[in-house]
Design a protein around this motif. Structure first.
Motif, short mmCIF file in Angstrom:
data_model
loop_
_atom_site.label_atom_id
_atom_site.label_comp_id
_atom_site.label_asym_id
_atom_site.label_seq_id
_atom_site.Cartn_x
_atom_site.Cartn_y
_atom_site.Cartn_z
N TRP A 136 -17.21 5.17 5.15
CA TRP A 136 -16.79 5.62 3.77
C TRP A 136 -15.40 5.94 3.58
CZ3 TRP A 136 -20.42 7.47 -0.17
CH2 TRP A 136 -21.66 7.13 -0.15
N LEU A 137 -14.81 6.63 4.76
CA LEU A 137 -13.48 6.71 4.83
C LEU A 137 -12.81 5.64 4.96
CD1 LEU A 137 -11.66 9.22 7.21
CD2 LEU A 137 -10.79 7.10 7.10
N ALA A 138 -12.94 4.39 5.70
CA ALA A 138 -12.44 3.20 5.50
C ALA A 138 -12.42 2.49 4.20
CB ALA A 138 -12.91 2.22 6.76
N ASP A 139 -13.34 2.65 3.57
CA ASP A 139 -13.67 2.04 2.33
C ASP A 139 -12.51 2.47 1.40
OD1 ASP A 139 -15.79 0.54 0.62
OD2 ASP A 139 -14.98 2.02 -0.49
N ASN A 140 -12.33 4.03 1.30
CA ASN A 140 -11.37 4.50 0.13
C ASN A 140 -9.93 4.25 0.90
OD1 ASN A 140 -10.98 5.49 -2.26
ND2 ASN A 140 -11.17 7.46 -1.84
N LEU A 141 -9.68 4.60 2.23
CA LEU A 141 -8.60 4.44 2.82
C LEU A 141 -7.77 3.03 2.46
CD1 LEU A 141 -6.89 5.63 5.33
CD2 LEU A 141 -7.91 4.05 6.63
N TRP A 142 -8.69 1.81 2.52
CA TRP A 142 -8.01 0.85 2.28
C TRP A 142 -8.01 0.45 0.57
CZ3 TRP A 142 -4.93 -1.78 5.05
CH2 TRP A 142 -5.12 -1.56 6.70
N LEU A 143 -8.70 1.00 -0.11
CA LEU A 143 -8.42 0.56 -1.55
C LEU A 143 -7.23 1.39 -2.17
CD1 LEU A 143 -12.23 1.45 -2.83
CD2 LEU A 143 -11.08 -0.64 -2.58
N GLN A 144 -7.06 2.57 -1.67
CA GLN A 144 -5.71 3.38 -1.78
C GLN A 144 -4.68 2.73 -1.11
OE1 GLN A 144 -6.11 5.44 -4.14
NE2 GLN A 144 -8.43 5.39 -3.90
N GLY A 145 -4.84 2.26 0.26
CA GLY A 145 -3.79 1.50 0.85
C GLY A 145 -3.39 0.24 0.24
N VAL A 146 -4.27 -0.45 -0.57
CA VAL A 146 -3.91 -1.71 -1.53
C VAL A 146 -3.02 -1.06 -2.43
CG1 VAL A 146 -4.69 -3.53 -2.75
CG2 VAL A 146 -5.84 -3.21 -0.53
N ALA A 147 -3.47 -0.25 -3.15
CA ALA A 147 -2.75 0.51 -4.37
C ALA A 147 -1.36 0.77 -4.13
CB ALA A 147 -3.68 1.51 -4.89
N LEU A 148 -1.25 1.59 -2.84
CA LEU A 148 -0.21 2.03 -2.63
C LEU A 148 0.99 1.08 -2.06
CD1 LEU A 148 -1.40 5.33 -0.58
CD2 LEU A 148 0.00 5.31 -2.81
N THR A 149 0.54 -0.21 -1.89
CA THR A 149 1.58 -1.32 -1.28
C THR A 149 1.88 -2.08 -2.63
OG1 THR A 149 -0.26 -2.74 -0.79
CG2 THR A 149 0.55 -1.32 1.15
N LEU A 150 1.26 -2.17 -3.60
CA LEU A 150 1.58 -2.98 -4.76
C LEU A 150 3.11 -2.91 -5.03
CD1 LEU A 150 -1.27 -2.71 -7.03
CD2 LEU A 150 -0.98 -4.26 -5.42
N PRO A 151 3.95 -1.85 -5.25
CA PRO A 151 5.15 -1.74 -5.86
C PRO A 151 6.04 -2.57 -4.71
CG PRO A 151 4.23 0.53 -6.03
CD PRO A 151 3.25 -0.49 -5.25
N LEU A 152 5.79 -2.37 -3.25
CA LEU A 152 6.60 -2.87 -2.34
C LEU A 152 6.26 -4.63 -2.25
CD1 LEU A 152 8.30 -0.89 -1.17
CD2 LEU A 152 6.09 0.13 -1.82
N LEU A 153 5.16 -4.82 -2.72
CA LEU A 153 4.90 -6.17 -2.42
C LEU A 153 5.59 -6.98 -3.58
CD1 LEU A 153 1.12 -6.46 -1.94
CD2 LEU A 153 2.73 -6.64 -0.14
N THR A 154 5.80 -6.38 -4.67
CA THR A 154 6.82 -6.64 -5.71
C THR A 154 8.24 -7.01 -5.43
OG1 THR A 154 5.25 -5.88 -7.59
CG2 THR A 154 7.45 -6.18 -8.15
N LEU A 155 8.63 -6.05 -4.63
CA LEU A 155 10.14 -6.00 -4.13
C LEU A 155 10.34 -7.01 -3.14
CD1 LEU A 155 10.93 -2.17 -3.62
CD2 LEU A 155 12.03 -3.74 -5.33
N GLU A 156 9.41 -7.26 -2.38
CA GLU A 156 9.64 -8.18 -1.17
C GLU A 156 9.23 -9.70 -1.47
OE1 GLU A 156 8.03 -9.16 3.39
OE2 GLU A 156 8.46 -7.20 2.82
#
Length: 545
Positions: A136-156
């Motif tokens: 369960w931890l890994a499930d939400n860990l990666w859901l939030q992880g994807v969300a938190l990387t979106l602005p940086l993917l736009t920059l790169e």
């Protein structure tokens, strides 16, 4: 005791000495005995005469006859008494299986449940609670992880802030495929292999995400990661429930506490290197600083779309999200190692029964009793008394085709129609489906893009600094953790229960989401998102249980 345990070891009852006691001398769970007394007219589970017959002509809870009566009562109470008739009518169901054969398997499964309930909660279930919580931890860990990387993917990579959200879409495609596949696969290959494979796949592709060379490639890696992560909730929840005594069922609600903990780890990891640069020993705060400290300035554009000679965001200057992905991937892989090498998971007894491995199913129950330092009365002879000797019954073992067909049979009109048998039942079914559909839609639309919402608080408001965005996100995650704990308590409160808990929490979550849109003030939005996270986790705890 060896440090590394053999995860595929098969057991026999002889591996666990001094565990077996006769049923007549067994210490049965008080709730089981009380229920038996109420239904069958005995007192304290004991017979009234020398033949084991209690009041009302029923048998004691400490005899085979009494145990059989308990199983018959449970089957009748399930509302499927005709489908589980104990007489061999000769009618076939499935692929070449008589109704009596299906019933014998169901009866044996219920005997297993009774044995586990009599053993009660112990170290084995508590360790399993933590290891299932990893999923369960890994499930939400990666859901939030994807969300938190979106602005940086736009920059790169130079994709727009709108297009980059397809990264989340790719992840959810993987999640959907994973949930569908592993739910069926766990009935084919076994719970134990599926339980470990999901985290292994998530860990491997989580590490691989950190090396993505293009936006499309990164989306593909996130989708593959989602395929592994997507199996965690259906496999881990079902596995935990199969080993959980009935009276401890509220722990399935408590299992959801790992969900906000995953979000908390993801959000804190974002800021660690930024805020606590001199104190990098503390791993729990790694993520809070990874992205702000090792990322391009928000004012720069991607080198992929910038003309030559103009300052732009290069890969070498934008490694924060990569470090972040590697951190989460490493954490996921460590959780897999803990599951695979440091804890011996017994295969699900119900799976073993469906594959005709009855002796191993009994050995599993003996193993749980041994781990919990308890006794058990379960033997193959008792299973055979209730459900028949497998050596004398043809077609008892389910083939792979039968298992898959039974899984898809859950969606047949024959199975769904009873859910709409009455107006009240149909209304309740429709409302539950509506809740699942709308919550499943609302979660990604809000939580998966929350960092972008916090960054761009309003049309005429300057973007919120990156470190403030991730600080607020971390605070929101911390406030959400107690929600699941409170839900575990309120579901057992008189006049509240599951219905009251989920109704109030869902209503308040909806109201807070409306209030979130009123102001673009950063502190106001922090307050609303924190309250939303708290009540949202109460809602999830009840919904998933």
């Amino acid at each position: 005791m060896p440090i590394f345990l053999n995860p595929f070891k098969k057991h026999d009852v002889s591996d666990f000495e001094n565990i077996l006691v006769p049923l007549a001398d067994a210490q049965r769970h008080p709730s089981v005995v009380a229920a038996h007394d109420e239904k069958h007219g005995t007192k304290n589970g004991m017979p009234i005469d020398d033949h084991g017959v209690g009041g009302g002509g029923q048998y004691s809870a400490f005899t085979i006859e009494g145990l059989r009566a308990e199983i018959d009562s449970d089957i009748a109470a399930s509302g499927h008494d005709t489908a589980y008739d104990h007489q061999d009518t000769g009618e076939y169901v499935g692929i070449g299986r008589r109704r009596s054969e299906v019933d014998r398997e169901a009866g044996k499964s219920k005997v297993i449940n009774k044995a586990i309930q009599d053993i009660g909660m112990g170290p084995y279930q508590w360790q399993l609670f933590v290891l299932c919580g990893f999923g369960w931890l890994a499930d939400n860990l990666w859901l939030q992880g994807v969300a938190l990387t979106l602005p940086l993917l736009t920059l790169e990579f130079g994709v727009s802030s709108t297009e980059v959200r397809y990264t989340t879409c790719a992840t959810f495609i993987g999640l959907c495929l994973g949930a569908s596949f592993w739910g069926i696969a766990s009935d084919v290959i076994g719970r134990r292999l599926a339980f470990n494979a999901t985290l292994f796949i998530a860990g491997v592709f989580g590490l691989a995400v950190g090396g993505g060379n293009s936006w499309i490639g990164t989306c593909g890696l996130f989708a593959s990661l989602g395929f592994g992560v997507g199996g965690n909730l259906p496999v881990d929840g079902a596995l935990f429930l199969e080993f959980l005594p009935f009276e401890s069922g509220n722990l399935l609600t408590m299992l959801s506490v790992w969900w906000p903990i995953g979000q908390l780890i993801a959000s804190l990891s974002k800021y660690a290197f930024f805020a606590l640069q001199p104190y990098l020993i503390n791993f729990a705060t790694v993520a809070w600083g990874l992205i702000p400290r090792y990322s391009c300035d928000d004012s720069l554009s991607s080198c992929a779309i910038s003309p030559p000679g103009v300052a732009c965001c290069e890969r070498a200057d934008n490694k924060g999200w990569r470090y972040f992905a590697l951190t989460l991937g490493a954490l996921t892989f460590v959780m897999f190692v803990c599951r695979f090498f440091f804890f011996h998971l017994y295969e699900s007894p119900k799976f073993l029964l469906s594959r005709g491995r009855q002796s191993e199913a009994v050995a599993t129950v003996h193993g749980i009793a041994y781990k919990n330092r308890r006794k058990t009365w379960l033997t193959e002879e008792i299973l055979n008394e209730i459900g028949g000797d497998p050596a004398a019954i043809s077609h008892l073992k389910l083939s792979t085709g039968e298992i898959v067909k039974r899984q898809f049979g859950k969606f047949s009109t024959e199975r769904i129609a009873p859910l709409f048998a009455t107006r009240r039942l149909g209304t309740m079914t429709a409302l539950i489906w509506f809740c699942w559909a709308t919550i499943g839609m609302g979660y990604p639309l809000f939580n998966a893009f929350l960092p972008q919402y916090l960054t761009n608080a309003g049309k005429n408001v300057a973007p919120t600094p990156t470190n403030i965005v991730y600080r607020n996100y971390a605070i929101t995650s911390i406030v959400g953790v107690p929600g699941s704990i409170l839900a575990c308590y309120t579901v057992d409160l008189k006049y509240v229960g599951r219905k009251g808990t989920i109704a109030v929490s869902t209503l308040l979550t909806g109201i807070i989401l409306f209030l979130f849109t009123i102001s673009s003030n950063s502190n106001y939005q922090l307050t609303m998102t924190s309250l939303e996270a708290f009540f949202q986790n109460i809602m999830y705890g009840v919904l998933y249980a």
